[in-house]
Scaffold this active site. Sequence first.
Site, short mmCIF file in Angstrom:
data_model
loop_
_atom_site.label_atom_id
_atom_site.label_comp_id
_atom_site.label_asym_id
_atom_site.label_seq_id
_atom_site.Cartn_x
_atom_site.Cartn_y
_atom_site.Cartn_z
N TYR A 56 -22.32 -1.25 12.69
CA TYR A 56 -21.22 -0.38 12.27
C TYR A 56 -21.77 0.95 11.76
O TYR A 56 -22.38 1.03 10.70
CB TYR A 56 -20.39 -1.04 11.15
N SER A 210 -9.42 -8.14 12.41
CA SER A 210 -8.26 -7.35 12.90
C SER A 210 -6.95 -8.11 12.64
O SER A 210 -6.11 -8.26 13.54
CB SER A 210 -8.41 -6.99 14.38
N LEU A 212 -4.33 -7.34 11.08
CA LEU A 212 -3.10 -6.53 11.14
C LEU A 212 -2.94 -5.92 12.52
O LEU A 212 -2.21 -4.94 12.68
CB LEU A 212 -3.15 -5.42 10.07
#
Length: 332
Positions: A56, A210, A212
Amino acid sequence: MKYRTLGNDLTVSAVGLGCMGMSHAYGAPADKKEMTELLVQAVDMGYTFFDTAEVYGTPEHPHDNEELVGAALAPYRNQVKIATKFGIHFDMESPQVNKPLVPDSRPEVIRASVEASLKRLGTDHIDLYYQHRPDPDVPVEEVAGVMTELIQEGKITHWGLSEADEEMIRRAHKVCPVTAIQNRYSMMARWYEELFPMLEELNIGYVAFSPLANGFLSGKYGKDSVFEAGTDYRSVMPQFTTEGIDKNASLLALLQGMAEEKQATPAQISLAWMLCKKPYIVPIPGTRKLNRLEENAGASEIFLTKEEVEALDQALSSMEMSDVFGGTPTKK
Ligand SMILES: NC(=O)c1ccc[n+]([C@@H]2O[C@H](COP(=O)([O-])OP(=O)(O)OC[C@H]3O[C@@H](n4cnc5c(N)ncnc54)[C@H](OP(=O)(O)O)[C@@H]3O)[C@@H](O)[C@H]2O)c1
């Protein structure tokens, strides 16, 4: 905040914090000082579960997120659980915004990754270490063997797999017990529900990423939302297109209706739906904003009955909705 246990003994906040979007995939990285403050506020709010990965970051700062998370949480290291991941890199030659993932779980690569992650996180152990994606060239038994060694050496305390299927999880678990899987899961992405019986049989937790649907289920994004082309994966996600938004009108209405009934928000209902479904599910929504951090933590206090969860499931199964982003393709 409420707490739950993954596997035998990894106790974490019922809602964790996904830190990826602070540095990667959701537009240009956020301000580090602000994110450091946000991470501290998360600890104050009772979050004890923080998710990062070695990949990331940005092309210029590929490991930014681990450095951010490690530095911000250093004063609270004994209060929190840090999860990170190994075993992929991006195909930087690709012109796509979401560059293909190249799996690489060779033992020597994992060994180098764990040392580098420990250093960047500024810690002597990782609480939960996931294989980020299966590697078709390395048998999962070999990966699990390396995990056994890392646990014996005290460098990690628990391990898991991300986006693995049932066969792979079973094979891995036989060699070195798996504490949790981390797979996509939301009201728009329910395909891994088929893993529930196995997770219960083997006592493995489900960390939902993830949760949402990349923010869509909050109902706060519409046709006028603009996402940075080139750095924000949402610019290519089907649920955020004009057509997708039209197709998802009933879904957002369903969430809004339940939210009003429970005096909650659609985002909270999306999270409470999975929290109330199974006691071993821990969603890790990501946010850069304090009010959303609070809102998402509040989901752990919302109670939906078994009947309410089932009614939502039934409605979700029968209504029209768009495709949802299913992840970046792997290349090997
Ligand atoms: N294992 C894997 O392969 C993998 C893949 C993807 C993600 N993950 C992990 O899972 C975490 C969460 O996934 P994700 O970030 O992709 O998706 P997500 O949590 O479903 O959505 C994050 C997005 O939703 C917005 N958001 C969050 N809470 C909100 C709220 N209450 N109201 C309105 N908008 C809200 C955030 O925007 P703002 O920042 O503007 O609030 C952000 O853009 C990541 O951070 C990462 O740690 C793992």
